[in-house]
Scaffold this motif. Structure first.
Motif, short mmCIF file in Angstrom:
data_model
loop_
_atom_site.label_atom_id
_atom_site.label_comp_id
_atom_site.label_asym_id
_atom_site.label_seq_id
_atom_site.Cartn_x
_atom_site.Cartn_y
_atom_site.Cartn_z
N VAL A 37 0.87 -1.19 0.00
CA VAL A 37 0.00 0.00 0.00
C VAL A 37 0.90 1.23 0.00
CG1 VAL A 37 -1.86 1.23 1.15
CG2 VAL A 37 -1.74 -1.27 1.30
N ARG A 38 0.73 2.08 -0.98
CA ARG A 38 1.56 3.28 -1.13
C ARG A 38 0.69 4.52 -1.03
NH1 ARG A 38 6.54 4.53 -3.14
NH2 ARG A 38 6.80 6.57 -4.11
N ASN A 39 1.14 5.49 -0.25
CA ASN A 39 0.44 6.77 -0.12
C ASN A 39 0.93 7.69 -1.24
OD1 ASN A 39 -0.85 9.09 0.62
ND2 ASN A 39 0.10 9.26 2.65
N THR A 40 0.10 7.91 -2.24
CA THR A 40 0.48 8.75 -3.36
C THR A 40 0.10 10.21 -3.17
OG1 THR A 40 -1.60 8.24 -4.51
CG2 THR A 40 0.28 6.82 -4.97
N GLY A 41 -0.46 10.54 -2.00
CA GLY A 41 -0.78 11.93 -1.71
C GLY A 41 0.48 12.75 -1.46
N ARG A 42 0.33 14.07 -1.41
CA ARG A 42 1.47 14.97 -1.24
C ARG A 42 1.40 15.82 0.02
NH1 ARG A 42 2.14 17.52 -7.36
NH2 ARG A 42 2.46 15.52 -8.46
N LEU A 43 0.26 15.86 0.69
CA LEU A 43 0.08 16.85 1.74
C LEU A 43 0.21 16.28 3.14
CD1 LEU A 43 -2.89 18.88 0.22
CD2 LEU A 43 -0.45 19.40 0.12
N ARG A 44 -0.37 15.15 3.42
CA ARG A 44 -0.43 14.70 4.81
C ARG A 44 -0.28 13.20 4.91
NH1 ARG A 44 -6.52 15.72 6.80
NH2 ARG A 44 -5.66 14.62 8.58
N ALA A 45 0.14 12.78 6.09
CA ALA A 45 0.26 11.36 6.36
C ALA A 45 -1.12 10.76 6.61
CB ALA A 45 1.16 11.11 7.57
N ALA A 46 -1.23 9.47 6.39
CA ALA A 46 -2.51 8.78 6.56
C ALA A 46 -2.42 7.80 7.71
CB ALA A 46 -2.88 8.04 5.27
N SER A 47 -3.36 7.91 8.65
CA SER A 47 -3.49 6.95 9.74
C SER A 47 -4.87 6.32 9.59
CB SER A 47 -3.34 7.63 11.10
OG SER A 47 -2.02 8.11 11.26
N LEU A 48 -4.89 5.08 9.13
CA LEU A 48 -6.16 4.46 8.73
C LEU A 48 -6.28 3.08 9.34
CD1 LEU A 48 -5.74 5.29 4.94
CD2 LEU A 48 -7.06 6.61 6.57
N LEU A 49 -7.50 2.58 9.34
CA LEU A 49 -7.78 1.19 9.66
C LEU A 49 -8.08 0.47 8.35
CD1 LEU A 49 -10.13 1.66 12.75
CD2 LEU A 49 -7.68 1.14 12.77
N ALA A 50 -7.40 -0.65 8.11
CA ALA A 50 -7.59 -1.35 6.85
C ALA A 50 -7.59 -2.85 7.10
CB ALA A 50 -6.48 -0.98 5.86
N GLU A 51 -8.30 -3.55 6.23
CA GLU A 51 -8.30 -5.01 6.25
C GLU A 51 -8.44 -5.51 4.83
OE1 GLU A 51 -11.52 -6.16 8.78
OE2 GLU A 51 -13.01 -6.02 7.17
N ASP A 52 -7.71 -6.58 4.55
CA ASP A 52 -7.75 -7.18 3.23
C ASP A 52 -8.65 -8.41 3.29
OD1 ASP A 52 -7.09 -7.13 0.58
OD2 ASP A 52 -5.28 -8.34 0.79
N ARG A 53 -9.42 -8.59 2.23
CA ARG A 53 -10.34 -9.73 2.19
C ARG A 53 -9.64 -10.91 1.52
NH1 ARG A 53 -14.37 -10.22 5.61
NH2 ARG A 53 -15.74 -11.91 4.97
N CYS A 54 -9.56 -12.02 2.24
CA CYS A 54 -8.91 -13.23 1.71
C CYS A 54 -9.91 -14.37 1.81
CB CYS A 54 -7.64 -13.54 2.48
SG CYS A 54 -6.72 -14.96 1.85
N GLY A 55 -10.63 -14.62 0.71
CA GLY A 55 -11.69 -15.60 0.75
C GLY A 55 -12.79 -15.12 1.68
N HIS A 56 -13.07 -15.90 2.73
CA HIS A 56 -14.08 -15.51 3.71
C HIS A 56 -13.45 -14.93 4.96
CE1 HIS A 56 -17.18 -17.44 1.31
NE2 HIS A 56 -16.46 -18.54 1.26
N GLU A 57 -12.16 -14.70 4.95
CA GLU A 57 -11.48 -14.19 6.12
C GLU A 57 -11.04 -12.75 5.90
OE1 GLU A 57 -8.27 -16.80 6.99
OE2 GLU A 57 -9.53 -18.59 7.14
N ALA A 58 -10.89 -12.01 7.00
CA ALA A 58 -10.41 -10.63 6.96
C ALA A 58 -9.03 -10.58 7.59
CB ALA A 58 -11.37 -9.70 7.70
N VAL A 59 -8.08 -9.97 6.88
CA VAL A 59 -6.71 -9.86 7.35
C VAL A 59 -6.42 -8.40 7.69
CG1 VAL A 59 -4.28 -10.22 6.79
CG2 VAL A 59 -6.02 -11.81 5.91
#
Length: 421
Positions: free
Chosen positions: A76-98
């Protein structure tokens, strides 16, 4: 955009405080209500900010046998130019969340996460998209957005080594198979001349008529051709545990093993399903689904007719290449269609796609072996694999070679023990 329970409570409090402050002329309550409403509005603005992220993922490998290790690398790359990103993220792998940590991802920087893909079950594991949730500092509003696409990981059936391969009724002209003493080369089609073709194969009469050189394309009809027919009817595999029919999984392993063994023996092989295309809800009624299945049968019939032996459907990597038969086995599923076997056997009898037919079914398909046995006039050698039956199939049923097995490993052992195809 979704407002959290805390946000709902604060918004209700803002309305009550503003109403009470104006109604009873309490400026303190009005100020508190305005502050609460402002906080909810600020939270909505903060959550609505859309970070500019670039998501790439790579599966290593993207095709594995059931139970083998496979991993997914997510960047995951932040292509923005102004500010840092602090986020909650999860990737979907089949029926599971990573979970994917995205804390203080600065502009121009990236973060990489690697995790294992579950390969316990045969099938196609869809990985992605990445779900990124943006929250305000007070946790009043949360907004989730998808980033990136999906990447499939193909979990193929296990392959069991087979030492014996049916040689059919024909013989290879280059000496690979010696079942009978005669062979022939048969005209298949005409095509345009390309540099390197032998001039003795030019069809001069057609060339003079069309105005360009046309070359005869021949096929070796004596080379043994194996047709593997996997029964994917739900009625043939009635017993399921946890949504999985063990007999169908064993049939998939057997089909993959036969296809791979034929490839290693350099023999043409075709893999077919009894129901080639399942009926989907948008097709409407069951009759519409059956008509679509027959249309798909006609489709592979014409495709195999055009390709002849070259439609072996086996790629250089033993069928594991993209779009190969092992991919189709990974994606295969049970389908309800009572008339599919009759339609399929009719087309197989009409087109005669090979000289050895391998039919793989479950305990519910033993009552239909008569339809398969009727193909012996078109296919001199017919081998039937029955999986998961409580009792052995009577010997010599419908004049067929029958292999009873509980799973793919037992099928491989019984297959190698067959002395006469």
């Amino acid at each position: 955009m979704g407002i959290t329970a805390r946000g709902v409570g604060l918004l209700v409090a803002a309305v009550v405080l503003l109403g009470a402050g104006f109604r009873f002329a309490y400026p303190e309550l009005t100020l508190l209500g305005a502050a609460a409403g402002t906080a909810v509005g600020y939270a909505a603005v903060v959550a609505a900010w859309r970070p500019r992220l670039e998501v790439t993922r790579h599966a290593e490998p993207d095709r594995v046998a059931r139970g083998e290790a496979a991993s997914m690398t997510l960047t995951v790359r932040n292509t923005g130019r102004l500010r840092a990103a602090s986020l909650l993220a999860e990737d979907r792998c089949g029926h599971e969340a990573v979970p994917v940590p995205l804390l203080r991802l600065r502009p121009g920087r990236d973060t990489t996460v690697q995790y294992d893909v579950p390969t316990r079950r045969r099938g196609v594991v869809r990985v992605g998209p990445l779900r990124v949730t943006r929250r305000d500092p007070l946790g009043l509003v949360a907004l989730s957005r998808p980033y990136g696409g999906t990447v499939p990981v193909w979990v193929h059936p296990r392959i069991h080594a087979l030492t014996a391969v049916p040689t059919g009724a024909g013989r290879s002209l280059d000496g690979r198979v010696d079942a009978v003493p005669h062979g022939s080369i048969t005209f298949d089609s005409l095509r345009e001349y390309v540099v390197g073709d032998e001039l003795r194969r030019v069809h001069w009469r057609t060339s003079a008529r069309v105005g360009e050189l046309m070359v005869r394309e021949n096929v070796d009809t004596s080379l043994p051709r194996i047709v593997v027919l996997l029964d994917n009817r739900a009625a043939a595999h009635p017993e399921r545990r946890g949504g999985v029919a063990a007999s169908f999984e064993a049939g998939c392993e057997a089909a993959a093993s036969v296809v791979t063994a034929a490839f290693r023996a350099d023999l043409p092989v075709v893999l077919l399903l009894v129901v080639p295309e399942p009926a989907t809800p948008e097709r409407g009624t069951a009759e519409d689904g059956k008509a679509a299945a027959r249309g798909a049968l006609a489709g592979w019939r014409s495709r195999l007719r055009r390709g002849g032996d070259r439609a072996a459907d086996v790629a250089p990597d033993a069928g594991a290449a993209p779009g190969g038969p092992l991919d189709r086995l990974a994606a295969a599923d049970l389908v309800d269609d009572a008339d599919a076997l009759r339609a399929t056997t009719s087309l197989l009898r009409r087109d005669r796609l090979g000289d050895t037919l391998v039919f793989l079914t479950g305990p519910g398909g033993r009552g239909d072996l008569g339809q398969v046995g009727a193909l012996r006039g078109a296919y001199p050698s017919v081998v039937v694999g029955v999986f998961g039956a409580a009792e052995p199939t009577p010997p010599g049923a419908a004049g067929l070679v029958v292999v009873d097995a509980a799973d793919g490993a037992e099928f491989a052992a019984e297959w190698d023990g067959v002395r006469r195809w």
